[in-house]
Design a protein around this motif. Structure first.
Motif, PDB file in Angstrom:
ATOM      1  N   SER A  69       0.838  -1.214   0.000  1.00  0.00           N
ATOM      2  CA  SER A  69       0.000   0.000   0.000  1.00  0.00           C
ATOM      3  C   SER A  69       0.866   1.256   0.000  1.00  0.00           C
ATOM      4  O   SER A  69       0.573   2.220  -0.714  1.00  0.00           O
ATOM      5  CB  SER A  69      -0.915   0.018   1.214  1.00  0.00           C
ATOM      6  OG  SER A  69      -1.855  -1.010   1.121  1.00  0.00           O
ATOM      7  N   MET A  72       2.385   1.696  -3.416  1.00  0.00           N
ATOM      8  CA  MET A  72       1.387   2.201  -4.362  1.00  0.00           C
ATOM      9  C   MET A  72       1.155   3.692  -4.160  1.00  0.00           C
ATOM     10  O   MET A  72       1.021   4.442  -5.125  1.00  0.00           O
ATOM     11  CB  MET A  72       0.069   1.425  -4.214  1.00  0.00           C
ATOM     12  CG  MET A  72       0.139   0.011  -4.755  1.00  0.00           C
ATOM     13  SD  MET A  72      -1.372  -0.934  -4.518  1.00  0.00           S
ATOM     14  CE  MET A  72      -2.500  -0.051  -5.600  1.00  0.00           C
ATOM     15  N   GLU A  73       1.137   4.122  -2.913  1.00  0.00           N
ATOM     16  CA  GLU A  73       0.949   5.543  -2.612  1.00  0.00           C
ATOM     17  C   GLU A  73       2.139   6.355  -3.120  1.00  0.00           C
ATOM     18  O   GLU A  73       1.958   7.404  -3.752  1.00  0.00           O
ATOM     19  CB  GLU A  73       0.781   5.712  -1.099  1.00  0.00           C
ATOM     20  CG  GLU A  73       0.350   7.097  -0.684  1.00  0.00           C
ATOM     21  CD  GLU A  73       0.101   7.160   0.821  1.00  0.00           C
ATOM     22  OE1 GLU A  73       0.615   8.110   1.435  1.00  0.00           O
ATOM     23  OE2 GLU A  73      -0.578   6.274   1.351  1.00  0.00           O
ATOM     24  N   LYS A  76       2.086   6.675  -6.774  1.00  0.00           N
ATOM     25  CA  LYS A  76       0.836   7.297  -7.223  1.00  0.00           C
ATOM     26  C   LYS A  76       0.012   6.344  -8.096  1.00  0.00           C
ATOM     27  O   LYS A  76      -0.561   6.735  -9.115  1.00  0.00           O
ATOM     28  CB  LYS A  76       1.102   8.606  -7.950  1.00  0.00           C
ATOM     29  CG  LYS A  76       1.707   9.670  -7.049  1.00  0.00           C
ATOM     30  CD  LYS A  76       1.914  10.958  -7.803  1.00  0.00           C
ATOM     31  CE  LYS A  76       2.425  12.110  -7.000  1.00  0.00           C
ATOM     32  NZ  LYS A  76       3.191  11.951  -5.845  1.00  0.00           N
ATOM     33  N   ILE A  77      -0.026   5.084  -7.662  1.00  0.00           N
ATOM     34  CA  ILE A  77      -0.810   4.070  -8.362  1.00  0.00           C
ATOM     35  C   ILE A  77      -2.224   4.099  -7.804  1.00  0.00           C
ATOM     36  O   ILE A  77      -2.441   3.962  -6.609  1.00  0.00           O
ATOM     37  CB  ILE A  77      -0.194   2.667  -8.191  1.00  0.00           C
ATOM     38  CG1 ILE A  77       1.162   2.610  -8.898  1.00  0.00           C
ATOM     39  CG2 ILE A  77      -1.146   1.592  -8.707  1.00  0.00           C
ATOM     40  CD1 ILE A  77       1.927   1.323  -8.683  1.00  0.00           C
ATOM     41  N   LYS A  78      -3.165   4.293  -8.694  1.00  0.00           N
ATOM     42  CA  LYS A  78      -4.579   4.314  -8.318  1.00  0.00           C
ATOM     43  C   LYS A  78      -5.230   3.024  -8.787  1.00  0.00           C
ATOM     44  O   LYS A  78      -4.952   2.542  -9.877  1.00  0.00           O
ATOM     45  CB  LYS A  78      -5.301   5.507  -8.966  1.00  0.00           C
ATOM     46  CG  LYS A  78      -4.724   6.851  -8.594  1.00  0.00           C
ATOM     47  CD  LYS A  78      -5.119   7.222  -7.203  1.00  0.00           C
ATOM     48  CE  LYS A  78      -4.643   8.636  -6.908  1.00  0.00           C
ATOM     49  NZ  LYS A  78      -4.571   8.898  -5.510  1.00  0.00           N
ATOM     50  N   SER A  79      -6.090   2.494  -7.960  1.00  0.00           N
ATOM     51  CA  SER A  79      -6.874   1.339  -8.370  1.00  0.00           C
ATOM     52  C   SER A  79      -8.298   1.818  -8.640  1.00  0.00           C
ATOM     53  O   SER A  79      -8.685   2.897  -8.212  1.00  0.00           O
ATOM     54  CB  SER A  79      -6.863   0.260  -7.291  1.00  0.00           C
ATOM     55  OG  SER A  79      -7.437   0.749  -6.099  1.00  0.00           O
ATOM     56  N   ARG A  80      -9.040   1.010  -9.369  1.00  0.00           N
ATOM     57  CA  ARG A  80     -10.437   1.359  -9.615  1.00  0.00           C
ATOM     58  C   ARG A  80     -11.296   0.151  -9.301  1.00  0.00           C
ATOM     59  O   ARG A  80     -10.876  -0.986  -9.479  1.00  0.00           O
ATOM     60  CB  ARG A  80     -10.647   1.858 -11.031  1.00  0.00           C
ATOM     61  CG  ARG A  80     -10.832   0.801 -12.094  1.00  0.00           C
ATOM     62  CD  ARG A  80     -11.626   1.399 -13.249  1.00  0.00           C
ATOM     63  NE  ARG A  80     -11.924   0.514 -14.322  1.00  0.00           N
ATOM     64  CZ  ARG A  80     -12.938  -0.343 -14.363  1.00  0.00           C
ATOM     65  NH1 ARG A  80     -13.719  -0.504 -13.339  1.00  0.00           N
ATOM     66  NH2 ARG A  80     -13.167  -1.079 -15.423  1.00  0.00           N
ATOM     67  N   SER A 104     -10.858  -4.556  -6.726  1.00  0.00           N
ATOM     68  CA  SER A 104     -10.163  -3.403  -7.299  1.00  0.00           C
ATOM     69  C   SER A 104      -9.252  -3.882  -8.417  1.00  0.00           C
ATOM     70  O   SER A 104      -8.714  -4.989  -8.370  1.00  0.00           O
ATOM     71  CB  SER A 104      -9.336  -2.693  -6.230  1.00  0.00           C
ATOM     72  OG  SER A 104     -10.172  -2.152  -5.247  1.00  0.00           O
ATOM     73  N   ILE A 106      -5.918  -2.820 -11.133  1.00  0.00           N
ATOM     74  CA  ILE A 106      -4.819  -1.913 -11.467  1.00  0.00           C
ATOM     75  C   ILE A 106      -4.356  -2.241 -12.876  1.00  0.00           C
ATOM     76  O   ILE A 106      -4.460  -3.374 -13.338  1.00  0.00           O
ATOM     77  CB  ILE A 106      -3.641  -1.962 -10.460  1.00  0.00           C
ATOM     78  CG1 ILE A 106      -2.967  -3.323 -10.431  1.00  0.00           C
ATOM     79  CG2 ILE A 106      -4.086  -1.543  -9.089  1.00  0.00           C
ATOM     80  CD1 ILE A 106      -1.671  -3.330  -9.634  1.00  0.00           C
ATOM     81  N   ASP A 110       0.902   0.048 -14.229  1.00  0.00           N
ATOM     82  CA  ASP A 110       1.074   0.256 -12.788  1.00  0.00           C
ATOM     83  C   ASP A 110       1.601  -1.004 -12.109  1.00  0.00           C
ATOM     84  O   ASP A 110       2.429  -0.930 -11.199  1.00  0.00           O
ATOM     85  CB  ASP A 110      -0.244   0.686 -12.144  1.00  0.00           C
ATOM     86  CG  ASP A 110      -0.618   2.123 -12.475  1.00  0.00           C
ATOM     87  OD1 ASP A 110       0.267   2.893 -12.907  1.00  0.00           O
ATOM     88  OD2 ASP A 110      -1.796   2.484 -12.298  1.00  0.00           O
TER      89      ASP A 110
END
Length: 125
Positions: A69, A72-73, A76-80, A104, A106, A110
């Protein structure tokens, strides 16, 4: 990739040509080997999207989730969130447990960045 049955049992439908631009909500599924692990993906609007749950459990099983986590922060990896149809497809290809109620996703780009960043953290690599 998954098959659908149409018509009489035992008859395989002809190959289907997919349009260049899929309509909103259309996608297809498949498998991709990443770091020696076969991961299921959804191809959505031309982008391979992987289930974060499978990535964490299969690819990064030796790394604490809090560490992932934070990575990822930092990256700047965003999940949807996937929608219901996408979730059902991921269940069908065994990328998420059948009991899952949400998932979620990715992107492949990413995921590759995350793999590169976590390479030194896992004894497998």
């Amino acid at each position: 990739m998954f098959l659908t049955c149409e018509g009489t049992f035992g008859i395989v439908p002809a190959a289907v040509d997919y349009p260049e631009e899929p309509r909103p909500g259309e996608f297809h599924a498949g498998y991709q080997e990443i770091e020696g692990i076969n991961l299921g993906y959804l191809q959505i609007n031309g982008t391979q999207m992987f289930a974060l749950a499978q990535v964490l459990s299969d690819l990064f099983r030796d790394i604490p989730r809090t560490t992932i986590s934070k990575k990822m922060e930092t990256l700047k990896i965003k999940s949807r969130r996937c929608d219901l149809q996408e979730l059902r497809t991921l269940k069908a290809i065994h990328s998420v447990p059948t009991r899952a109620v949400k998932c979620s996703l990715i992107s492949k780009a990413d995921l590759e960045a995350l793999c590169t960043s976590c390479r030194s953290l896992s004894p497998r690599w």
